[in-house]
Design an enzyme around this catalytic site. Structure first.
Site, PDB file in Angstrom:
ATOM      1  N   ASP A   1       0.822  -1.211   0.000  1.00 40.80           N
ATOM      2  CA  ASP A   1       0.000   0.000   0.000  1.00 40.80           C
ATOM      3  C   ASP A   1       0.857   1.262   0.000  1.00 40.80           C
ATOM      4  O   ASP A   1       1.963   1.271   0.529  1.00 40.80           O
ATOM      5  CB  ASP A   1      -0.908  -0.020   1.241  1.00 40.80           C
ATOM      6  CG  ASP A   1      -2.063   0.960   1.123  1.00 40.80           C
ATOM      7  OD1 ASP A   1      -2.373   1.393  -0.010  1.00 40.80           O
ATOM      8  OD2 ASP A   1      -2.656   1.290   2.162  1.00 40.80           O
TER       9      ASP A   1
ATOM     10  N   HIS B   1       1.992   3.394  -9.120  1.00 37.94           N
ATOM     11  CA  HIS B   1       1.756   1.957  -9.344  1.00 37.94           C
ATOM     12  C   HIS B   1       2.925   1.338 -10.129  1.00 37.94           C
ATOM     13  O   HIS B   1       3.346   0.218  -9.859  1.00 37.94           O
ATOM     14  CB  HIS B   1       0.447   1.742 -10.106  1.00 37.94           C
ATOM     15  CG  HIS B   1      -0.769   2.122  -9.296  1.00 37.94           C
ATOM     16  ND1 HIS B   1      -0.928   1.758  -7.989  1.00 37.94           N
ATOM     17  CD2 HIS B   1      -1.883   2.841  -9.623  1.00 37.94           C
ATOM     18  CE1 HIS B   1      -2.095   2.232  -7.528  1.00 37.94           C
ATOM     19  NE2 HIS B   1      -2.685   2.888  -8.508  1.00 37.94           N
TER      20      HIS B   1
ATOM     21  N   LEU C   1      11.261 -19.905  -4.921  1.00 38.70           N
ATOM     22  CA  LEU C   1      10.303 -19.128  -4.113  1.00 38.70           C
ATOM     23  C   LEU C   1       8.940 -19.213  -4.785  1.00 38.70           C
ATOM     24  O   LEU C   1       8.837 -19.143  -6.015  1.00 38.70           O
ATOM     25  CB  LEU C   1      10.771 -17.671  -3.998  1.00 38.70           C
ATOM     26  CG  LEU C   1       9.918 -16.741  -3.122  1.00 38.70           C
ATOM     27  CD1 LEU C   1      10.793 -15.731  -2.381  1.00 38.70           C
ATOM     28  CD2 LEU C   1       8.862 -15.991  -3.930  1.00 38.70           C
TER      29      LEU C   1
HETATM   30  C1  IPE Z   1      -5.424  -2.710  -0.029  1.00 41.33           C
HETATM   31  O1  IPE Z   1      -5.131  -1.370  -0.150  1.00 41.33           O
HETATM   32  C2  IPE Z   1      -5.414  -3.363  -1.375  1.00 41.33           C
HETATM   33  C3  IPE Z   1      -4.106  -3.482  -2.015  1.00 41.33           C
HETATM   34  C4  IPE Z   1      -2.954  -3.086  -1.507  1.00 41.33           C
HETATM   35  C5  IPE Z   1      -4.107  -4.094  -3.305  1.00 41.33           C
HETATM   36  P1  IPE Z   1      -6.267  -0.269  -0.279  1.00 41.33           P
HETATM   37  O2  IPE Z   1      -5.578   1.029  -0.437  1.00 41.33           O
HETATM   38  O3  IPE Z   1      -7.238  -0.659  -1.331  1.00 41.33           O
HETATM   39  O4  IPE Z   1      -7.000  -0.380   1.141  1.00 41.33           O
HETATM   40  P2  IPE Z   1      -7.806   0.698   1.969  1.00 41.33           P
HETATM   41  O5  IPE Z   1      -8.864   1.261   1.055  1.00 41.33           O
HETATM   42  O6  IPE Z   1      -6.831   1.743   2.405  1.00 41.33           O
HETATM   43  O7  IPE Z   1      -8.353  -0.074   3.128  1.00 41.33           O
HETATM   44  C1  IPE Z   2      -1.808   0.284  -3.326  1.00 43.21           C
HETATM   45  O1  IPE Z   2      -1.559   1.639  -3.364  1.00 43.21           O
HETATM   46  C2  IPE Z   2      -2.123  -0.271  -4.701  1.00 43.21           C
HETATM   47  C3  IPE Z   2      -3.499  -0.684  -4.875  1.00 43.21           C
HETATM   48  C4  IPE Z   2      -4.427  -0.658  -3.958  1.00 43.21           C
HETATM   49  C5  IPE Z   2      -3.899  -1.157  -6.186  1.00 43.21           C
HETATM   50  P1  IPE Z   2      -2.720   2.723  -3.261  1.00 43.21           P
HETATM   51  O2  IPE Z   2      -3.084   3.131  -4.646  1.00 43.21           O
HETATM   52  O3  IPE Z   2      -3.827   2.231  -2.410  1.00 43.21           O
HETATM   53  O4  IPE Z   2      -1.948   3.904  -2.537  1.00 43.21           O
HETATM   54  P2  IPE Z   2      -2.548   4.936  -1.515  1.00 43.21           P
HETATM   55  O5  IPE Z   2      -3.120   4.159  -0.367  1.00 43.21           O
HETATM   56  O6  IPE Z   2      -3.610   5.710  -2.253  1.00 43.21           O
HETATM   57  O7  IPE Z   2      -1.392   5.790  -1.117  1.00 43.21           O
HETATM   58 MG    MG Z   3      -4.153   2.386  -0.395  1.00 43.76          MG
END
Ligand code: IPE
Ligand code: IPE
Ligand code: MG
Length: 243
Positions: free
Chosen positions: A27, A44, A138
């Protein structure tokens, strides 16, 4: 499903902690990009580089299986252009990064629903699973269109379809019908970016996982962060409800 994954007698390098099955909620890509004034896709894309670094570090540290959360069942609710960019980046990762990891012995499989993934992407995913199925340095599991609740609901549905009687519907029956019954119970779950929640990831498999949260945003994550999390894990006392 084994409850003894961490006490696996297989020895790693002497100074390496014993977390064999590690899951990561990757995240913070959006915040990483926002802090640099970049579009979210840039975050991303950078995240895929962190994934590669982390898998390579996992090999070095003796991690046997790594499960990473790439796209949740809830992430479809993001803006259409971000979802489209994620699908594109995911395809690029399958074409470019994952074959390089295969050369290092990484077997890649996907965890999640397969009925909503674009057809061309699904073909790429299944192709990679086929071409890496003999590798075992792995085990990499990529959770894509994954939700823990969806997984458990699907397992229950499969029990019914298989004619499992009510009095036979126990933990083993459900476990055997999860997306990846062969996936050992998770030893260590890491979440990056300073959020303290698990966001529907591996609800069943993390029942006794040790949780480690780090402020590092996913695109900045690497070997040092993984090592720190493994060290934290090795200092924990796991009791599994016993004395
Ligand atoms: C969880 O992150 C999903 C992934 C890392 C793929 P999110 O950014 O979607 O989760 P919330 O919305 O902060 O809970
Ligand atoms: C995690 O990064 C990737 C996915 C959930 C696909 P985020 O896109 O949720 O990043 P933040 O939480 O907005 O910083
Ligand atoms: Mg996120």
């Amino acid at each position: 499903m084994s409850t003894t994954a961490a006490s696996d007698s297989e020895a790693g390098p002497a100074d390496i902690p014993a977390a064999r099955t590690v899951a990561i909620i990757m995240d913070g890509n959006g915040r990483w990009a926002a802090r640099r004034g970049l579009p979210v896709e840039a975050g991303h894309r950078e995240g895929t580089r962190a994934l590669r670094r982390t898998v390579e570090a996992g090999i070095d540290f003796g991690v046997r299986a790594l499960v990473v959360y790439a796209f949740s069942t809830e992430n479809w609710s993001r803006p259409a252009d971000e979802v489209a960019a994620l699908m594109e980046i995911f395809g690029e990762t399958i074409e470019r990064e994952l074959p390089d990891l295969a050369v290092q012995g990484v077997r890649t499989r996907f965890l999640g629903r397969r009925d909503r993934v674009p057809a061309d992407l699904l073909e790429q995913m299944e192709n990679l699973e086929r071409t890496t199925e003999h590798l075992d340095t792995l085990q990499l599991w990529i959770a894509f269109d994954y939700g823990g609740r969806a997984e458990i609901a699907e397992a229950a549905r499969r029990c019914l379809e298989d004619g499992v009687a009510a009095d036979a519907l126990d933990e083993d029956a459900l476990s055997a019908r999860l997306y990846a019954p062969e996936l050992a119970e998770i030893d260590l779950l890491i979440r990056t970016s300073g959020e303290f929640r698990t966001s529907n990831f591996l609800l069943w498999e993390t029942a006794y996982a040790e949780l480690v949260f780090t402020d590092t945003l996913w695109p900045d994550f690497g070997a040092d962060d993984l090592r720190a999390a493994l060290d934290t894990f090795s200092a924990r006392e796991r009791r599994f409800g016993g004395r």
